[in-house]
Scaffold this motif. Structure first.
Motif, PDB file in Angstrom:
ATOM      1  N   VAL A 137       7.314  15.922  -0.619  1.00 38.91           N
ATOM      2  CA  VAL A 137       7.111  14.958  -0.335  1.00 38.91           C
ATOM      3  C   VAL A 137       5.994  14.736   1.015  1.00 38.91           C
ATOM      4  O   VAL A 137       4.814  13.584   0.793  1.00 38.91           O
ATOM      5  CB  VAL A 137       8.360  14.024  -0.712  1.00 38.91           C
ATOM      6  N   MET A 138       7.077  15.038   1.684  1.00 36.12           N
ATOM      7  CA  MET A 138       6.572  14.980   3.686  1.00 36.12           C
ATOM      8  C   MET A 138       5.578  15.410   4.612  1.00 36.12           C
ATOM      9  O   MET A 138       5.242  15.545   4.998  1.00 36.12           O
ATOM     10  CB  MET A 138       8.213  14.267   4.032  1.00 36.12           C
ATOM     11  N   ARG A 161      15.985   6.705   7.478  1.00 39.62           N
ATOM     12  CA  ARG A 161      14.885   8.711   7.013  1.00 39.62           C
ATOM     13  C   ARG A 161      16.602   9.042   6.535  1.00 39.62           C
ATOM     14  O   ARG A 161      16.518  10.063   4.984  1.00 39.62           O
ATOM     15  CB  ARG A 161      15.109   9.903   8.293  1.00 39.62           C
ATOM     16  N   ILE A 219      13.559   7.280  -2.448  1.00 44.96           N
ATOM     17  CA  ILE A 219      12.564   8.405  -3.186  1.00 44.96           C
ATOM     18  C   ILE A 219      12.866   7.952  -4.745  1.00 44.96           C
ATOM     19  O   ILE A 219      12.452   7.811  -5.897  1.00 44.96           O
ATOM     20  CB  ILE A 219      12.775   9.707  -3.097  1.00 44.96           C
ATOM     21  N   LEU A 263      15.746   8.141   2.705  1.00 43.32           N
ATOM     22  CA  LEU A 263      15.007   8.685   2.316  1.00 43.32           C
ATOM     23  C   LEU A 263      15.258   8.955   0.797  1.00 43.32           C
ATOM     24  O   LEU A 263      14.853   8.596  -0.293  1.00 43.32           O
ATOM     25  CB  LEU A 263      14.432   9.806   2.685  1.00 43.32           C
ATOM     26  N   PRO A 264      16.372   9.316   0.268  1.00 36.21           N
ATOM     27  CA  PRO A 264      16.947  10.226  -0.870  1.00 36.21           C
ATOM     28  C   PRO A 264      17.022   8.731  -1.981  1.00 36.21           C
ATOM     29  O   PRO A 264      16.177   9.207  -3.300  1.00 36.21           O
ATOM     30  CB  PRO A 264      18.317  10.657  -0.789  1.00 36.21           C
ATOM     31  N   SER A 303      11.386  17.271  -3.280  1.00 35.50           N
ATOM     32  CA  SER A 303      12.172  17.044  -2.279  1.00 35.50           C
ATOM     33  C   SER A 303      11.452  16.987  -1.444  1.00 35.50           C
ATOM     34  O   SER A 303      10.799  16.771  -1.879  1.00 35.50           O
ATOM     35  CB  SER A 303      12.556  19.100  -1.726  1.00 35.50           C
ATOM     36  N   ILE A 304      12.306  15.521  -0.559  1.00 38.05           N
ATOM     37  CA  ILE A 304      11.616  15.268   0.491  1.00 38.05           C
ATOM     38  C   ILE A 304      10.942  16.015   1.933  1.00 38.05           C
ATOM     39  O   ILE A 304      10.047  15.261   1.824  1.00 38.05           O
ATOM     40  CB  ILE A 304      13.163  14.699   1.291  1.00 38.05           C
ATOM     41  N   GLU A 305      11.665  17.681   1.958  1.00 37.98           N
ATOM     42  CA  GLU A 305       9.909  18.179   2.789  1.00 37.98           C
ATOM     43  C   GLU A 305       8.968  18.349   1.381  1.00 37.98           C
ATOM     44  O   GLU A 305       8.084  18.510   2.553  1.00 37.98           O
ATOM     45  CB  GLU A 305      10.963  19.474   2.534  1.00 37.98           C
ATOM     46  N   LEU A 318       6.436   4.952  -0.279  1.00 39.59           N
ATOM     47  CA  LEU A 318       6.364   5.738  -1.235  1.00 39.59           C
ATOM     48  C   LEU A 318       6.255   5.702  -2.828  1.00 39.59           C
ATOM     49  O   LEU A 318       5.760   6.553  -3.574  1.00 39.59           O
ATOM     50  CB  LEU A 318       7.958   6.169  -0.874  1.00 39.59           C
TER      51      LEU A 318
END
Length: 148
Positions: free
Chosen positions: A136-137, A96, A103, A99-100, A132-134, A53
């Motif tokens: 980032v991925m 998962r 990150i 992740l917040p 956002s996580i979305e 990350l």
């Protein structure tokens, strides 16, 4: 004997312990060291995810804040880090939920890396991760403009 084997030859200890588990010889297992090794495996996965990350976030920041530095190599790094993060999460889906926090923790190192690589000041970047996580991925996400 197992405890001393653990201290003398970790590989042999691990192979012996695996054999004992497969053969259901549970009374012979060095449970204390086995528990330590299992916890260590989990921590290793967590650190690997955070490390990937950091790389991903640093390259996203550089991509966003230094458009002249949008090279094929940087794009490849973004693609590769996302792919490897995806594999880590496929192998350990429970990560998962972390992740917040990961990150947020990784962002500080990523910010320093991006500042160092671009020659910009750390204060030129957002103080906290705004992706956002979305995003980032998302393999299709490449920030095109500076977030204000």
């Amino acid at each position: 004997m197992s405890a001393s084997l653990y201290d003398q030859d970790l590989y042999s200890w691990a192979m012996q312990t695996a054999r004992q588990v497969r053969e259901h010889r549970f009374a012979e297992i060095d449970c204390v060291h086995l528990a330590e090794e299992l916890e260590s495996m989990g921590k290793t996965e967590l650190r690997a995810l955070e490390s990937r990350l950091v790389v991903l976030l640093a390259h996203l920041l550089i991509w966003e804040h230094q458009p002249g530095n949008r090279t094929k190599s940087r794009r490849w790094t973004l693609i590769e880090q996302r792919k490897r993060i995806g594999r880590l999460l496929d192998d350990s889906p429970s990560l998962r939920s972390k992740l917040p926090d990961l990150i947020a923790d990784a962002y500080d190192s990523a910010l320093r890396w991006a500042a160092d690589e671009t020659g910009m000041e750390e204060g030129d970047f957002p103080p906290a991760c705004r992706y956002s996580i979305e995003q980032v991925m998302d393999t299709g996400f490449y920030p095109d403009t500076v977030i204000s």
